[in-house]
Design an enzyme around this catalytic site. Structure first.
Site, PDB file in Angstrom:
ATOM      1  CG  ASP A 188      -0.726  -3.388  -7.049  1.00 40.51           C
ATOM      2  OD1 ASP A 188       0.229  -2.589  -7.113  1.00 40.51           O
ATOM      3  OD2 ASP A 188      -0.907  -4.145  -6.088  1.00 40.51           O
ATOM      4  NE  ARG A 247       1.874   1.836  -6.718  1.00 40.68           N
ATOM      5  CZ  ARG A 247       0.699   1.320  -7.019  1.00 40.68           C
ATOM      6  NH1 ARG A 247       0.606   0.044  -7.346  1.00 40.68           N
ATOM      7  NH2 ARG A 247      -0.394   2.060  -7.012  1.00 40.68           N
ATOM      8  NE  ARG A 284       0.224   2.038  -3.392  1.00 42.11           N
ATOM      9  CZ  ARG A 284       0.590   0.992  -2.653  1.00 42.11           C
ATOM     10  NH1 ARG A 284       1.865   0.752  -2.444  1.00 42.11           N
ATOM     11  NH2 ARG A 284      -0.308   0.199  -2.117  1.00 42.11           N
ATOM     12  CD1 TRP A 285       4.309   6.719   2.799  1.00 42.02           C
ATOM     13  CD2 TRP A 285       6.542   6.488   2.773  1.00 42.02           C
ATOM     14  NE1 TRP A 285       4.839   7.916   3.170  1.00 42.02           N
ATOM     15  CE2 TRP A 285       6.214   7.812   3.169  1.00 42.02           C
ATOM     16  CE3 TRP A 285       7.887   6.129   2.706  1.00 42.02           C
ATOM     17  CZ2 TRP A 285       7.188   8.765   3.475  1.00 42.02           C
ATOM     18  CZ3 TRP A 285       8.843   7.078   3.010  1.00 42.02           C
ATOM     19  CH2 TRP A 285       8.496   8.374   3.384  1.00 42.02           C
ATOM     20  CG  ASN A 309      11.950   1.196   7.846  1.00 45.16           C
ATOM     21  OD1 ASN A 309      11.639   0.192   8.474  1.00 45.16           O
ATOM     22  ND2 ASN A 309      11.406   1.502   6.673  1.00 45.16           N
ATOM     23  CD  GLU A 316      15.195  -3.377   8.008  1.00 45.99           C
ATOM     24  OE1 GLU A 316      16.047  -2.629   8.555  1.00 45.99           O
ATOM     25  OE2 GLU A 316      13.964  -3.189   8.103  1.00 45.99           O
TER      26      GLU A 316
END
Length: 495
Positions: free
Chosen positions: A287, A177, A189-190, A172, A238
């Site tokens: 953000d 970030r 940070r997922w 994947n 991807e």
């Protein structure tokens, strides 16, 4: 438009006047953000800060600062050509069965195109020309930007994160970030529904207590970065899709410390692991909403190896109130989404994500309405069909006589074709972006659908209004004498 890696792409941008080199010393602490923000808002070029204060590594910003450059990154010369990319994805996501031998023959080039784009694994690669490991690992060598005054720490913003679940062959790729926590630690940070987080969750269930391998590529080629944020079918990697975009196979190399494969031409690669249960408070950070987000805990990524190219370039960005790079990318990728949605819902005429809506929080859809309640079906379809729209809070559905990209049209439809009680759909307790502080609970909130279509007899007992329209013969007569009237001095005034 073909290119091999980020450096090749930057050369193409420079030839076309789409890249500006800045030789003056500029501080990654706030100054780069201010310069990049002013440049982006003016529709300016990508920026290469060649002399960041305190560092020997140049910083690339605003790479995707215009929709045109996003299209170029996807191998196209113009944003309108991204519709063809969307049509290819729609076909690959749900191929139509051939209607006969001739139809099968016509479809073969598409399948051949995909089959010819597997990755090519190299034994050595530019991204491993220089290696730091153990005590030599030090993230402070990299000029990571500190974007806003109240940000908690420098933030890695374009980290292409590579993971693999324990039961999956396919890797994947995701953009998450990462807050710099120390010389060898970052906070990953997922969100819980993202591919990397799901891989990690499955790993923890299959291998309790074992470290989860992770790699982060910085400065990957644009096609690979954009493939990571595009709705690629689950049957297509991807990396393979990136090869389709740039016109040749994606070259990868295995990490030095694990079996993950990273882009061979990436400028920098961070290798390491996540120790199960090791969490840290992340944020606050300015953000894409235009606000600082609240603090929350996420897994800690421990870096064991840093590999990089000679004379590496650090690719970075900032996020803030639109327009920013995510908003600009949303405008371009919008053209990719339209054919994918139309494949599932042929009645959709257009689909628009206004950049003011923070990339994805509001969508306007125009349809060829065919029956009562049709608009509500389309709302549900938008929210459920693609993962990219699970956080879309507002969906406005209009008839096909409305231009989805013209607020004058959309507001007119809302104010004249809607009854707030009858035509508003509210759904509670749905997934919402963790960064959405307006939701009553973090990660859980409501959605609103606005049916701004003309109502059918089954939807209202009242006689529906007829739009005002001038007689065409009268328009033609006035057209013939318009210039003679000389009402405006500007002869190009619209009739």
């Amino acid at each position: 438009m073909k290119y091999r890696d980020l450096r090749d792409f930057l050369s193409l941008l420079e030839q076309r006047g789409e890249l500006k080199r800045i030789s003056q010393p500029i501080d990654p602490y706030l100054e780069m953000t201010e310069i990049a923000d002013r440049t982006l808002r003016a529709g300016g070029p990508a920026l290469l800060f060649e002399n960041p204060k305190g560092y020997n590594m140049p910083v690339l910003c605003n790479l995707f600062g215009t929709a045109k450059r996003v299209a170029m990154g996807m191998g196209q010369e113009d944003v309108s050509a991204l519709r063809d990319v969307g049509k290819l994805l729609a076909f690959l996501k749900e191929p139509d069965p051939p209607k006969g031998f001739r139809d099968l023959f016509d479809k073969l080039p598409k399948f051949k195109q995909v089959l010819n784009m597997p990755t090519k694994c190299l034994s050595s690669a530019p991204c491993q020309e220089q290696v730091w490991e153990g005590e030599d690992v030090d993230l402070s060598r990299i000029p990571v930007m500190h974007c806003w005054p109240e940000d908690a720490a420098p933030l890695v913003s374009w980290g292409l994160t590579v993971t693999r679940g324990p039961h999956k062959e396919r890797q994947n790729l995701g953009i998450y970030r990462q807050q710099v926590l120390g010389k060898n630690k970052l906070i990953m940070r997922w969100l819980s529904h993202r591919g990397g987080a799901l891989d990690y969750q499955e790993w923890c269930e299959a291998h309790p207590g074992e470290r989860f391998p992770v790699a982060v590529a910085l400065g990957a080629d644009p096609a690979t970065i954009l493939a990571a944020v595009t709705p690629v079918p689950d049957t297509l990697s991807e990396y393979a899709f990136a090869g389709l975009l740039r016109g040749h196979k994606t070259e990868v190399v295995k990490c030095l410390s694990n079996s993950l494969e990273v882009p061979a031409s990436a400028e920098i690669v961070l290798e390491g692991y996540i120790e199960q249960g090791e969490m840290a408070p992340e944020g606050p950070y300015g953000d894409h909403t235009g606000y600082y987000n609240e603090i929350d805990s996420f897994p800690v990524f421990t870096v064991t190896h840093i590999t990089q190219r000679k004379d590496a370039i650090y690719h970075s960005t900032y996020t803030g109130r639109p327009p920013d790079e995510p908003a600009v990318m949303g405008v371009a990728l919008n053209e990719v989404f339209v054919p994918i949605l139309q494949k599932q819902f042929p009645e959709i005429v257009d689909f628009y994500l206004p950049p003011e809506g923070c990339s994805y929080r509001l969508a306007v859809v125009t349809i060829k309405k065919q029956y009562a309640g049709h608009a509500k079906r389309v709302m549900m379809g938008v929210w459920s069909f693609l993962r990219q729209f699970m956080y879309t809070k507002f969906v406005i559905v209009c008839d096909d006589d409305i231009n989805a990209r013209d607020w004058n049209d959309v507001i007119w439809a809302i104010t004249t074709r809607m009854d707030p009680s009858r035509d508003t759909v509210l759904i509670e307790n749905t997934p919402i972006d963790y960064l959405d502080f307006a939701s009553p609970v973090s990660g859980l909130g409501s959605k609103m659908g606005l049916d701004a279509t003309n109502k059918w007899p089954a939807e209202t007992p009242r006689e529906w209004g007829r739009p005002i329209k001038m007689d065409e013969e009268v328009r033609a007569r006035v057209d013939a004498i318009w210039d003679e009237l000389a009402i405006f001095s500007d002869k190009e005034t619209k009739r």
